[in-house]
Scaffold this motif. Structure first.
Motif, PDB file in Angstrom:
ATOM      1  N   UNK A 172       2.374 -12.844   4.490  1.00  0.00           N
ATOM      2  CA  UNK A 172       0.647 -13.676   4.611  1.00  0.00           C
ATOM      3  C   UNK A 172       0.373 -12.765   4.650  1.00  0.00           C
ATOM      4  N   UNK A 173       0.519 -11.127   4.404  1.00  0.00           N
ATOM      5  CA  UNK A 173       0.001  -9.795   3.502  1.00  0.00           C
ATOM      6  C   UNK A 173      -0.228  -9.505   2.080  1.00  0.00           C
ATOM      7  N   UNK A 174      -1.517  -9.492   1.202  1.00  0.00           N
ATOM      8  CA  UNK A 174      -1.386  -8.862   0.521  1.00  0.00           C
ATOM      9  C   UNK A 174      -0.820  -6.715   0.665  1.00  0.00           C
ATOM     10  N   UNK A 175      -0.534  -6.474  -0.432  1.00  0.00           N
ATOM     11  CA  UNK A 175       0.602  -5.116  -0.798  1.00  0.00           C
ATOM     12  C   UNK A 175      -0.354  -4.640   0.104  1.00  0.00           C
ATOM     13  N   UNK A 176      -1.901  -4.090  -0.646  1.00  0.00           N
ATOM     14  CA  UNK A 176      -2.829  -3.483  -0.544  1.00  0.00           C
ATOM     15  C   UNK A 176      -3.476  -3.411   1.345  1.00  0.00           C
ATOM     16  N   UNK A 177      -3.131  -4.821   2.019  1.00  0.00           N
ATOM     17  CA  UNK A 177      -3.279  -4.664   3.551  1.00  0.00           C
ATOM     18  C   UNK A 177      -2.104  -4.559   3.990  1.00  0.00           C
ATOM     19  N   UNK A 178      -1.129  -4.869   3.638  1.00  0.00           N
ATOM     20  CA  UNK A 178       0.614  -4.264   4.082  1.00  0.00           C
ATOM     21  C   UNK A 178       0.449  -3.017   4.155  1.00  0.00           C
ATOM     22  N   UNK A 179       0.258  -2.292   3.569  1.00  0.00           N
ATOM     23  CA  UNK A 179       0.588  -0.914   2.971  1.00  0.00           C
ATOM     24  C   UNK A 179      -0.988  -0.558   3.860  1.00  0.00           C
ATOM     25  N   UNK A 180      -2.259  -0.635   4.638  1.00  0.00           N
ATOM     26  CA  UNK A 180      -3.136  -0.114   5.006  1.00  0.00           C
ATOM     27  C   UNK A 180      -2.142  -0.257   6.557  1.00  0.00           C
ATOM     28  N   UNK A 181      -1.454  -1.574   7.189  1.00  0.00           N
ATOM     29  CA  UNK A 181      -1.256  -1.421   8.593  1.00  0.00           C
ATOM     30  C   UNK A 181       0.291  -0.524   8.650  1.00  0.00           C
ATOM     31  N   UNK A 182       0.712  -0.751   7.471  1.00  0.00           N
ATOM     32  CA  UNK A 182       1.975   0.203   8.112  1.00  0.00           C
ATOM     33  C   UNK A 182       1.250   1.521   8.207  1.00  0.00           C
ATOM     34  N   UNK A 183       0.479   2.155   8.023  1.00  0.00           N
ATOM     35  CA  UNK A 183      -0.015   3.414   7.443  1.00  0.00           C
ATOM     36  C   UNK A 183      -0.527   3.644   9.019  1.00  0.00           C
ATOM     37  N   UNK A 184      -1.013   2.573   9.564  1.00  0.00           N
ATOM     38  CA  UNK A 184      -1.538   3.177  11.035  1.00  0.00           C
ATOM     39  C   UNK A 184      -0.598   2.453  11.945  1.00  0.00           C
ATOM     40  N   UNK A 185       0.885   2.611  11.815  1.00  0.00           N
ATOM     41  CA  UNK A 185       1.582   1.770  12.918  1.00  0.00           C
ATOM     42  C   UNK A 185       1.770   3.341  13.638  1.00  0.00           C
ATOM     43  N   UNK A 186       2.266   4.477  12.682  1.00  0.00           N
ATOM     44  CA  UNK A 186       2.374   5.570  13.081  1.00  0.00           C
ATOM     45  C   UNK A 186       4.104   5.488  13.855  1.00  0.00           C
ATOM     46  N   UNK A 187       4.798   5.497  12.739  1.00  0.00           N
ATOM     47  CA  UNK A 187       5.885   5.000  13.284  1.00  0.00           C
ATOM     48  C   UNK A 187       6.936   6.523  12.860  1.00  0.00           C
ATOM     49  N   UNK A 188       7.284   6.996  13.886  1.00  0.00           N
ATOM     50  CA  UNK A 188       8.639   8.820  13.954  1.00  0.00           C
ATOM     51  C   UNK A 188       9.251   8.353  14.574  1.00  0.00           C
ATOM     52  N   UNK A 189      10.938   9.160  14.257  1.00  0.00           N
ATOM     53  CA  UNK A 189      11.851   9.248  14.170  1.00  0.00           C
ATOM     54  C   UNK A 189      12.062   8.057  13.323  1.00  0.00           C
ATOM     55  N   UNK A 190      12.059   7.801  12.333  1.00  0.00           N
ATOM     56  CA  UNK A 190      12.473   6.440  10.805  1.00  0.00           C
ATOM     57  C   UNK A 190      11.539   7.316   9.432  1.00  0.00           C
ATOM     58  N   UNK A 191      12.874   6.786   8.852  1.00  0.00           N
ATOM     59  CA  UNK A 191      12.357   6.409   7.320  1.00  0.00           C
ATOM     60  C   UNK A 191      12.132   5.659   7.360  1.00  0.00           C
ATOM     61  N   UNK A 192      10.644   5.960   6.350  1.00  0.00           N
ATOM     62  CA  UNK A 192      11.048   4.308   5.329  1.00  0.00           C
ATOM     63  C   UNK A 192       9.853   4.726   3.845  1.00  0.00           C
ATOM     64  N   UNK A 193      10.125   2.674   3.089  1.00  0.00           N
ATOM     65  CA  UNK A 193       9.445   2.708   1.973  1.00  0.00           C
ATOM     66  C   UNK A 193       9.428   1.251   2.282  1.00  0.00           C
ATOM     67  N   UNK A 194       7.703   1.426   1.615  1.00  0.00           N
ATOM     68  CA  UNK A 194       7.867  -0.273   0.950  1.00  0.00           C
ATOM     69  C   UNK A 194       8.154  -0.565  -0.033  1.00  0.00           C
ATOM     70  N   UNK A 195       7.974  -1.808  -0.638  1.00  0.00           N
ATOM     71  CA  UNK A 195       8.395  -1.976  -2.104  1.00  0.00           C
ATOM     72  C   UNK A 195       7.046  -3.063  -2.534  1.00  0.00           C
TER      73      UNK A 195
END
Length: 288
Positions: A172-195
């Motif tokens: 339901x999200x465009x890639x740009x929206x998805x990237x923006x949302x992921x950046x605001x999550x503040x994920x810690x103790x994990x590694x992640x990559x967006x396709x």
């Protein structure tokens, strides 16, 4: 080791699959007719390098049982195969040359990351690849790169398990929206990559293709100056940086700009024999 090269000339050749070895952007992923998806000259080059004694290592985000059929189609028997973006490293079983055992498996409890992401991406689809090899998902995720042993469960059953990877898809999200949302999550103790699509891969902290490849490189005793890596996705960035520090890193021509920027050089797209050209440039005596 195959005859033909001296021990001090062996290279570790790390190859991503989708978009690098496999031209599945133009042939699709259905049907598992991998021969049609492996460009002929690239396949021949990979086999020649393997036969000469170089350490060819497949390094992919695919699950184990979505990776090994491609290795089989390449008609090589590599000693090492890296799956799940570095969380699972396979070693060929000397007693059963076509079989692989899980040599290293990195696992983590994904609960904190899942809860945080769900609060931000309420319509997303979630899945967990278990360290044991199974796959749990909340809604179907259409891809041929995940395990065949799958089970649909409520979101709550994804919490508290031992996972080698978490997958989040948000159609339901465009890639740009998805990237923006992921950046605001503040994920810690994990590694992640967006396709390239709204797809998020999450691994244990510090676990990437690069971390797994460095373990393999150390095990086989190949100098850092004799590593080669080729890839096309954001999950290849760490691998390209790792190889490029002392060796050779190549981004496929169709890769997005931030992936190309992290590579030492850029080759042609996968459908224009880019992998073959990159390998020939690095190994002209064997492939020229």
């Amino acid at each position: 080791m195959a005859a033909g090269i001296a021990a001090n000339e062996r290279h570790l050749i790390a190859l991503d699959l989708d978009g690098t070895v496999l031209d599945n952007e133009h042939h699709g992923t259905a049907g598992t007719d991998w021969d049609d998806q492996i460009p002929e000259r690239a396949g021949n080059a990979i086999r020649a390098l393997h036969a000469a004694g170089h350490e060819v290592v497949i390094a992919t985000g695919r699950s184990v049982d979505a990776t090994l059929p491609v290795v089989e189609a390449l008609r090589i028997k590599p000693e090492w195969v890296i799956a799940a973006n570095g969380a699972v490293t396979l070693h060929r079983d000397a007693l059963a040359p076509r079989a692989y055992r899980r040599e290293y498996v990195e696992a983590f409890d994904p609960s904190e990351a899942l809860v945080k992401i769900r609060a931000q991406l309420v319509t997303a689809r979630f899945a967990v690849e278990l360290a044991s090899g199974g796959f749990l998902y909340t809604e179907p995720i259409p891809t041929g790169t995940l395990p065949s042993q799958q089970r649909q469960v409520p979101f709550e059953e994804l919490l508290g398990v031992q996972a080698s990877r978490v997958v989040v898809v948000s159609p339901d999200h465009r890639l740009e929206e998805f990237l923006s949302a992921v950046e605001t999550l503040g994920l810690t103790h994990v590694s992640y990559a967006v396709g390239r699509t709204s797809w998020l891969d999450i691994a244990p902290s510090g676990v990437t293709k690069a971390s797994a490849l460095e373990v393999v490189r150390s095990r086989v005793g190949i100098d850092r100056s004799r590593v080669f890596a080729a890839g096309d996705g954001r999950n290849d960035i760490d691998m390209l940086q790792w190889a490029g520090r002392h060796g050779d890193s190549v981004a496929m021509g169709q890769a997005v700009a931030d992936v190309r920027a992290e590579a030492g050089r850029v080759t042609a797209p996968v459908d224009q024999d880019g992998l073959f050209e990159a390998l020939r440039d690095r190994f002209p005596a064997l492939l020229g």
